[in-house]
Scaffold this active site. Structure first.
Site, PDB file in Angstrom:
ATOM      1  N   SER A   1      99.809 144.142  -6.254  1.00 31.44           N
ATOM      2  CA  SER A   1      99.334 145.527  -6.134  1.00 31.44           C
ATOM      3  C   SER A   1     100.504 146.499  -6.135  1.00 31.44           C
ATOM      4  CB  SER A   1      98.539 145.713  -4.845  1.00 31.44           C
ATOM      5  OG  SER A   1      97.409 144.904  -4.859  1.00 31.44           O
TER       6      SER A   1
ATOM      7  N   HIS B   1      84.427 152.734   3.521  1.00 32.47           N
ATOM      8  CA  HIS B   1      83.352 151.940   4.117  1.00 32.47           C
ATOM      9  C   HIS B   1      83.620 151.983   5.610  1.00 32.47           C
ATOM     10  CE1 HIS B   1      80.404 148.880   4.802  1.00 32.47           C
ATOM     11  NE2 HIS B   1      81.211 147.835   4.828  1.00 32.47           N
TER      12      HIS B   1
HETATM   13  P1  NDP Z   1      90.597 144.861  -2.890  1.00 39.39           P
HETATM   14  O1  NDP Z   1      90.553 143.491  -2.318  1.00 39.39           O
HETATM   15  O2  NDP Z   1      90.284 145.068  -4.321  1.00 39.39           O
HETATM   16  O3  NDP Z   1      92.045 145.499  -2.637  1.00 39.39           O
HETATM   17  C1  NDP Z   1      92.662 145.414  -1.407  1.00 39.39           C
HETATM   18  C2  NDP Z   1      94.075 145.957  -1.481  1.00 39.39           C
HETATM   19  O4  NDP Z   1      94.647 145.859  -0.176  1.00 39.39           O
HETATM   20  C3  NDP Z   1      95.006 145.203  -2.410  1.00 39.39           C
HETATM   21  O5  NDP Z   1      95.847 146.135  -3.048  1.00 39.39           O
HETATM   22  C4  NDP Z   1      95.801 144.327  -1.452  1.00 39.39           C
HETATM   23  O6  NDP Z   1      97.102 144.067  -1.920  1.00 39.39           O
HETATM   24  C5  NDP Z   1      95.916 145.221  -0.258  1.00 39.39           C
HETATM   25  N1  NDP Z   1      96.169 144.489   0.983  1.00 39.39           N
HETATM   26  C6  NDP Z   1      95.439 143.480   1.509  1.00 39.39           C
HETATM   27  N2  NDP Z   1      95.963 143.092   2.680  1.00 39.39           N
HETATM   28  C7  NDP Z   1      97.062 143.872   2.880  1.00 39.39           C
HETATM   29  C8  NDP Z   1      98.022 143.931   3.914  1.00 39.39           C
HETATM   30  N3  NDP Z   1      97.966 143.113   4.971  1.00 39.39           N
HETATM   31  N4  NDP Z   1      99.019 144.852   3.808  1.00 39.39           N
HETATM   32  C9  NDP Z   1      99.093 145.675   2.736  1.00 39.39           C
HETATM   33  N5  NDP Z   1      98.184 145.656   1.717  1.00 39.39           N
HETATM   34  C10 NDP Z   1      97.190 144.753   1.793  1.00 39.39           C
HETATM   35  O7  NDP Z   1      89.624 145.746  -1.948  1.00 39.39           O
HETATM   36  P2  NDP Z   1      88.534 146.832  -2.407  1.00 39.39           P
HETATM   37  O8  NDP Z   1      89.212 147.893  -3.180  1.00 39.39           O
HETATM   38  O9  NDP Z   1      87.338 146.155  -2.952  1.00 39.39           O
HETATM   39  O10 NDP Z   1      88.067 147.411  -0.985  1.00 39.39           O
HETATM   40  C11 NDP Z   1      88.822 148.378  -0.309  1.00 39.39           C
HETATM   41  C12 NDP Z   1      87.882 149.194   0.574  1.00 39.39           C
HETATM   42  O11 NDP Z   1      86.953 149.893  -0.251  1.00 39.39           O
HETATM   43  C13 NDP Z   1      87.042 148.368   1.542  1.00 39.39           C
HETATM   44  O12 NDP Z   1      86.905 149.107   2.748  1.00 39.39           O
HETATM   45  C14 NDP Z   1      85.705 148.253   0.837  1.00 39.39           C
HETATM   46  O13 NDP Z   1      84.621 148.042   1.700  1.00 39.39           O
HETATM   47  C15 NDP Z   1      85.632 149.629   0.205  1.00 39.39           C
HETATM   48  N6  NDP Z   1      84.706 149.740  -0.927  1.00 39.39           N
HETATM   49  C16 NDP Z   1      84.744 148.828  -1.929  1.00 39.39           C
HETATM   50  C17 NDP Z   1      83.874 148.944  -3.008  1.00 39.39           C
HETATM   51  C18 NDP Z   1      83.912 147.979  -4.148  1.00 39.39           C
HETATM   52  O14 NDP Z   1      83.041 148.083  -5.014  1.00 39.39           O
HETATM   53  N7  NDP Z   1      84.868 147.050  -4.240  1.00 39.39           N
HETATM   54  C19 NDP Z   1      82.903 150.056  -3.098  1.00 39.39           C
HETATM   55  C20 NDP Z   1      83.020 151.011  -2.040  1.00 39.39           C
HETATM   56  C21 NDP Z   1      83.866 150.819  -0.990  1.00 39.39           C
HETATM   57  P3  NDP Z   1      97.619 142.596  -2.412  1.00 39.39           P
HETATM   58  O15 NDP Z   1      97.551 142.622  -3.897  1.00 39.39           O
HETATM   59  O16 NDP Z   1      99.006 142.568  -1.876  1.00 39.39           O
HETATM   60  O17 NDP Z   1      96.712 141.593  -1.777  1.00 39.39           O
END
Ligand code: NDP
Ligand code: MG
Length: 326
Positions: free
Chosen positions: A51, A106
């Site tokens: 990411s 969310h």
């Molecule tokens: P993703 O899994 O697609 O992305 C998560 C991101 O967080 C990645 O960039 C990941 O990076 C990073 N990450 C995870 N753990 C850590 C950490 N410990 N420290 C730093 N970065 C971290 O999640 P979504 O985009 O699907 O979801 C995000 C939010 O949006 C949630 O609250 C979800 O409920 C909400 N949401 C999602 C929808 C959907 O359709 N997907 C719709 C509406 C809301 P890395 O690559 O390093 O793992």
């Protein structure tokens, strides 16, 4: 419910403000790109890895979560819900100050208290009602994905305006925005995905597919009937409603719907849905999921793996490749 459109929201509330998007996954990338295109000063906070590289590639200023939280006025946390609590405690909370805003898409972390914010920061939700790819695609077409906003706490008195400004910057007010409470969004979102959209639909497809192949019907045809064609039906419902869908299927299909539907999904299913809603509202589901995630998600991973070996997936991959537009 009133629908909020572009004219009801003001982008200028974000003038001079820095928005840190924390996480650059499905939602983080889409929302960050849209806000930047709308003129908002967006920085990204994420750990080193895929990411981090993607955000750098897209031309953003990328930092650690702690650095981005310290530099920002609005901290928009778009991490997986099960990680919000730990990342908040270790990296975000130490960098909060009175007058900052915490934002999410969310309400899970606030409703189930994995984040308990200090009283002097605003907490809002700006939630597109669609996957990130859709949010970005519709924005690039000059329109917007519909969305929800909510205010959890508002010591500044300006929280709602900031939420509306962000929704506008993401194009959501072009699609139309509904204002709700974070509890409503969280409970309804979990209910929908567990009972209808993911849990529910997937089980229905698998049962249909399994019933046909166990009776000796060709798997390829079973896949068409029970999985592939669902999109065609849902697309019509999405665009025109259930009656219009019934208007384009045959009378035989429509009669079959009324004749057999309630025999397959009778009132007992609704009773089970009511129990599901109670498990969500009481926090039982959240407790189970957070414990599972804390243990390294062994059940989630096992189910994921088992699904990959299910004939519906194996046959599906074959069928999709045969009918791919070359
Ligand atoms: P993703 O899994 O697609 O992305 C998560 C991101 O967080 C990645 O960039 C990941 O990076 C990073 N990450 C995870 N753990 C850590 C950490 N410990 N420290 C730093 N970065 C971290 O999640 P979504 O985009 O699907 O979801 C995000 C939010 O949006 C949630 O609250 C979800 O409920 C909400 N949401 C999602 C929808 C959907 O359709 N997907 C719709 C509406 C809301 P890395 O690559 O390093 O793992
Ligand atoms: Mg959802």
């Amino acid at each position: 419910m009133d629908i909020i459109h572009d004219n009801d929201a003001d982008l200028s509330v974000l003038n001079g403000k820095t928005v840190a998007v924390i996480g650059y996954g499905a939602q983080g990338r889409a929302q960050a790109l849209c806000m930047r295109d709308s003129g908002v000063n967006v920085i990204i906070g994420v750990r080193p890895g895929k990411s981090f590289d993607a955000a750098t590639q897209d031309g953003f200023q990328v930092m650690t979560v702690a650095e981005a939280s310290a530099a920002a006025d609005i901290i928009h946390i778009l991490l997986p819900d099960e990680n919000h609590g730990a990342v908040y405690e270790n990296e975000i909370k130490p960098n909060l100050a009175a007058g900052k805003t915490l934002c999410c898409s969310h309400g899970f972390a606030y409703v189930f208290k994995t984040i308990v914010p200090p009283a002097d920061v605003d907490v809002i939700m700006v939630a597109p009602k669609g996957p990130g790819t859709e949010v970005r695609r519709v924005f690039e077409e000059g329109f917007g994905c519909p969305g929800l906003i909510a205010v959890w706490q508002n010591p500044s008195g300006n929280a709602r305006n900031v939420a509306l400004g962000m929704a506008k910057a993401e194009g959501l007010t072009r699609g139309g925005v509904l204002e709700c409470t974070m509890q409503q969004e969280t409970y309804e979102d979990l209910f929908g995905e567990q009972n209808v959209l993911c849990g529910g639909l997937v089980d229905l497809m698998k049962y249909g597919f399994e019933t046909l192949i166990e009776a000796g019907y060709p798997a390829e045809m079973a896949y068409f009937e029970c999985v592939h064609e669902a999109k065609l039906i849902v697309d019509i419902i999405y665009n025109k409603g259930i009656q219009a869908m019934n208007g384009v299927i045959s009378n035989t299909a429509e009669f079959g719907e009324y004749y057999n539907g309630p025999q397959i999904l009778g009132p007992e299913v609704k009773d089970k849905m009511k129990e599901s809603l109670k498990r969500i509202e009481s926090g039982e589901f959240a407790r189970v999921w957070l414990a599972e995630a804390a243990a390294g998600a062994p059940n989630l991973k096992a189910k994921r793996e088992a699904l990959g070996e299910h004939p519906v997936e194996i046959v599906g991959a074959k069928i999709r490749s045969l009918f791919e537009r070359k």
